[in-house]
Scaffold this active site. Sequence first.
Site: not given
Length: 784
Positions: A29-30, A216-217, A247, A599
């Site tokens: 994503k980043t 973002d997020e 998430q 993770r």
Amino acid sequence: MEGLNRFQDEACSYTEGPLLILAGAGSGKTRVLTHRIAHLIEDKSVNPYNILAITFTNKAANEMRDRVDKIVGYGAESVWVSTFHSMCVRILRRHMEVLGGNNNFTIYDTDEQKTVVREVLKLLNLDPKQYPERGMLSAISKAKEEYLTPDKYEQEQGYNFRSQKIAEVYREYQKRLKQNNALDFDDLIFKTIELFEHHPEILDIYQERFKYIMVDEYQDTNHTQFMLVKMLAAKYRNLCVVGDDDQSIYKFRGANIYNILNFEEEYPDAKVVKLEQNYRSTANILNAANGVIANNEGRKDKRLWTDKEDGEKVVYECFDNEYSEAENVVRRISQLNGQGKNLSDMAVLYRTNNQSRIIEEKLIMAGVPYKLVGGTGFYDRKEIRDVLGYLKTVHNRDDEISIRRIINTPRRGIGDTTVNRIVEYAYQNNIDMFSAMDMIDEIPGAQRAAGKIKEFTELIYTLSDIYNRDGLTALYEAVIEKTDYANILKAEGTDEAKSRLENLEELKNKIVNYEEGSEYPNLTELLEEISLVADADTGIEQDDRVSLMTLHSAKGLEFPYVFMVGMEERLFPSGMSLDSDDPDALEEERRLCYVGITRAMKELRLSSASTRMVNGSRNYCKESRFIGEIPKNLIVRKGERAPGYMQKNEFGGRRGSYDDDYSFGGFGGSSGFGRSGSQGYGSGSQGYGDSLYGSGGFGGSSAKKSTSSASAKPYSSVSLDSLKGMPSGGDIDYKVGDTVKHIKFGKGTVKEIVKTGSDYEVVVDFDRVGEKKMFASLARLKKL
DNA sequence: GAACCCATCATTTTT
DNA sequence: TGATGGGTTC
């Protein structure tokens, strides 16, 4: 675009109009966001000045900043990469005056908010039992997140008695913030929206400026943040939001999952791109996560896949109790480390912060360095808050909360009575507290303290002069010197005082760094950075340490080796979520589990304890339902015994041998984790944990725990006795002159025994730590 | 004004 | 179990 998959590329290339990127965990994503910015600038000739990228944390913002700088050659620094809050501060500092406010406002953190609420409750004479300050604060915060003023809140809630009381508190709270020239975190967003609503011409400036907006997020945005983004993007509609509904784990703090779920309804012409290829985890781990999250309803349809190999299966193991669990986790960590794996590649994740304690203990015993991520921060420490109180007062003399904090710290003989008289006088005459202090001679009943007050105001004036003349570092030095703060600590000479001094040194470093690194260093910006960048995790990342953190803090991170501990019903998923009448509460826990699992890159180990100490009593635990939701073929079950099974007399059998570690079945002492040879708890032990500010309280450099016996308390058999229904206390088998052994302090000689009611007070001179006075029932001394 | 003692109460948290 | 805050006492 090079190095991007088809969907990533699509997300980067689609630059005009609304775009929703559903980015699964580990889907790059980043990368997409940074490449998208590069594409805008380099291929679409967009002026970097017209790009806004909003993230949630400073960490994420910094990371994006760095990566943008790396791939964009020219003009990258003009891109606004910022958190919601710092963006709003920047805007408000410029325009607060049109809202009737002051541009040099102070930002109140949770602690300061609480103080204000406490005072308001007192003023309104509300019973803190019925209206707990915590609850009030969260009600106010919720209202603000919904963009409700006190009036609207009342209306919305239907004018019932309780909501009217809350509205009253809210109203008074706002009044005080205004008097103090302060804003809380929610206000930063709230006021910005207010500004834009009342002043379309100002909104227009920012709409013109931010022609391309990325968030973002997005699943973590709350209602006001949604409003803000909507307003900013209304003109050009080049809004790109990135998120993953699976998430979303911050509902409790106002995040509205419908912002992302309903994005397509809000923007019917929105393009949707799904990033479903995971580049992080092995297939087994990823599919375990998929299996768990599949139990949630109401999610966006997507399924993560990977072309990585299967890898190891997920391991689940149930232990007898939390100590055994911790020991085994630590053992595995040591084992991996012995095989040459870096500790920084490992993380232990848990649901609640207090679970870290036992893990820390066992890590210390095994000599494994670790770092606590999150938890109580550097800026929550008393000494830091005290010194910052001075800086804040110099910055904004209306800030009554800060003045009250420091007016008698260090002690200068100004008591509550005097302070209350001043404040009362200030209210009656409609002036601020500081002005009232300037007129101390006219305040009835404050004559005795008048001299001291004058000294205090003089001090603040002097400090202001020093700041204006010599700058920030000089101001800091002057505070320390003129308040005698460091000398008082030095005189104390305790470990705790030493650690506080270290923390002050660290604060000084931060101030010096800021002053040297900033073009126009000033107090406003420094304080702002401190309020908004509460992360103390800047710097010192190079050490090889295991990371310990809550599942929440783990979001956005990845580790080759992940341990998820405490996989038990009512711990994870939390009891609160199970008792809640909101079915989404459990789903949020499941999402949290999904976050945890995803993770892990290579190895994932889940564990639970079949009994655990909860709120002072030992609980019997069932394994978490999430374990069963992992497909059977992906998980290996190990375990000391079946979960939920525990023989009561097993504890009894160990009674009396408490000088051993409390462990069963040959772990602990026999496997290198025993007490002997470990670094020890007492004073002077090495700074494991984050020694910078002793975050854990176990490293010996702790400032948090005040008494020497507070940390690393041995697992005394008191609780074991009570489990068997035995009275604690009872008789003692030693007398004055005997040599005894204490579980923590070691060997010593009994100096004195005094009977006090049903107990004995015993004074023992220990070889290592000197004389200690203790109660026999608690000390559990063993005669040698 | 400060040191104690007892009662009470316990998620998750960034800004 | 443990931290924390209010009330009490010196």
